[in-house]
Design an enzyme around this catalytic site. Structure first.
Site, mmCIF file in Angstrom:
data_model
loop_
_atom_site.group_PDB
_atom_site.id
_atom_site.type_symbol
_atom_site.label_atom_id
_atom_site.label_comp_id
_atom_site.label_asym_id
_atom_site.label_seq_id
_atom_site.Cartn_x
_atom_site.Cartn_y
_atom_site.Cartn_z
ATOM 1 N N ASN A 206 0.829 -1.191 0.000
ATOM 2 C CA ASN A 206 0.000 0.000 0.000
ATOM 3 C C ASN A 206 0.879 1.262 0.000
ATOM 4 O O ASN A 206 2.106 1.183 -0.008
ATOM 5 C CB ASN A 206 -0.947 -0.024 1.204
ATOM 6 C CG ASN A 206 -2.261 0.673 0.908
ATOM 7 O OD1 ASN A 206 -2.343 1.550 0.065
ATOM 8 N ND2 ASN A 206 -3.297 0.257 1.599
ATOM 9 N N HIS B 213 21.736 0.170 13.900
ATOM 10 C CA HIS B 213 23.008 0.833 14.191
ATOM 11 C C HIS B 213 23.625 0.246 15.457
ATOM 12 O O HIS B 213 22.928 -0.055 16.424
ATOM 13 C CB HIS B 213 22.799 2.338 14.376
ATOM 14 C CG HIS B 213 22.499 3.036 13.095
ATOM 15 N ND1 HIS B 213 23.485 3.484 12.257
ATOM 16 C CD2 HIS B 213 21.325 3.332 12.493
ATOM 17 C CE1 HIS B 213 22.929 4.040 11.199
ATOM 18 N NE2 HIS B 213 21.610 3.960 11.319
ATOM 19 N N ALA C 184 -1.296 -1.330 8.882
ATOM 20 C CA ALA C 184 -0.703 -0.005 8.707
ATOM 21 C C ALA C 184 0.326 0.287 9.798
ATOM 22 O O ALA C 184 0.159 -0.083 10.959
ATOM 23 C CB ALA C 184 -1.802 1.055 8.737
ATOM 24 N N ALA D 112 -1.953 -3.230 13.238
ATOM 25 C CA ALA D 112 -1.463 -1.878 12.970
ATOM 26 C C ALA D 112 -0.605 -1.359 14.119
ATOM 27 O O ALA D 112 -0.917 -1.550 15.283
ATOM 28 C CB ALA D 112 -2.638 -0.939 12.735
#
Length: 162
Positions: free
Chosen positions: A60, A90, A119, A137
């Site tokens: 999406n 990192h 999402a 989500a």
């Protein structure tokens, strides 16, 4: 409506063609992939094939794939808006050295077949998502998920009066 569907397919084709031109064989395309607007792919891996994308994959709007090592996306996988994949973190162990100079810790990401990532899901280095899993989500995944799991990003809302 058919005209808009057709235009969306053409735009998706052009987005994929752009990535094929930029990255060539660094991406292995297994079959049909649909990409909505503003999907970003960054590859900085030395592997001959750094990113594998399966058949019938849907990404999406605003998804981001950041590959310094290797990412594998299985067949029939769906990404909600703004899903982000990072196969690196990192290193920040040394306090007397800037973090930007300490390098990266790499870890392959594998998303097995028939998964749905909602999402704003973030998948971090070294995570494997088992086949048939649903990731709710807003979840941030730093651990692997067994097949056929449902992950819910539990958030305690604290509501108080002013």
């Amino acid at each position: 409506m058919m005209v808009f569907d057709y235009l969306e397919k053409v735009c998706s084709f052009l987005r994929i063609a752009k990535f094929k031109l930029v990255y060539g064989k660094k991406i292995a395309w297994k079959g049909h992939v649909q990409m909505r607007r503003n999907v970003v792919i960054n590859i900085h891996s030395h592997r001959p094939v750094a990113l594998e994308i399966g058949r019938n994959v849907f990404m999406n709007n605003y998804c981001s794939i950041n590959c310094n090592d290797r990412i594998v996306i299985g067949d029939d996988v769906m990404f909600g808006e703004s899903v982000r994949l990072y196969d690196h973190n990192h290193i920040f162990e040394k306090k007397d050295q800037p973090i930007s100079e300490q390098g990266l810790k790499l870890g392959t990401i594998i998303i097995e077949d028939n998964c749905w990532l909602g999402a704003n899901v973030v998948v971090l280095a070294g995570v494997r998502i088992g086949a048939g899993s649903v990731i709710g989500a807003g979840a941030v995944l730093s651990k692997s998920i067994p097949p056929n799991s449902v992950v819910i990003a539990h958030q305690d809302l604290r509501i108080r009066q002013r």
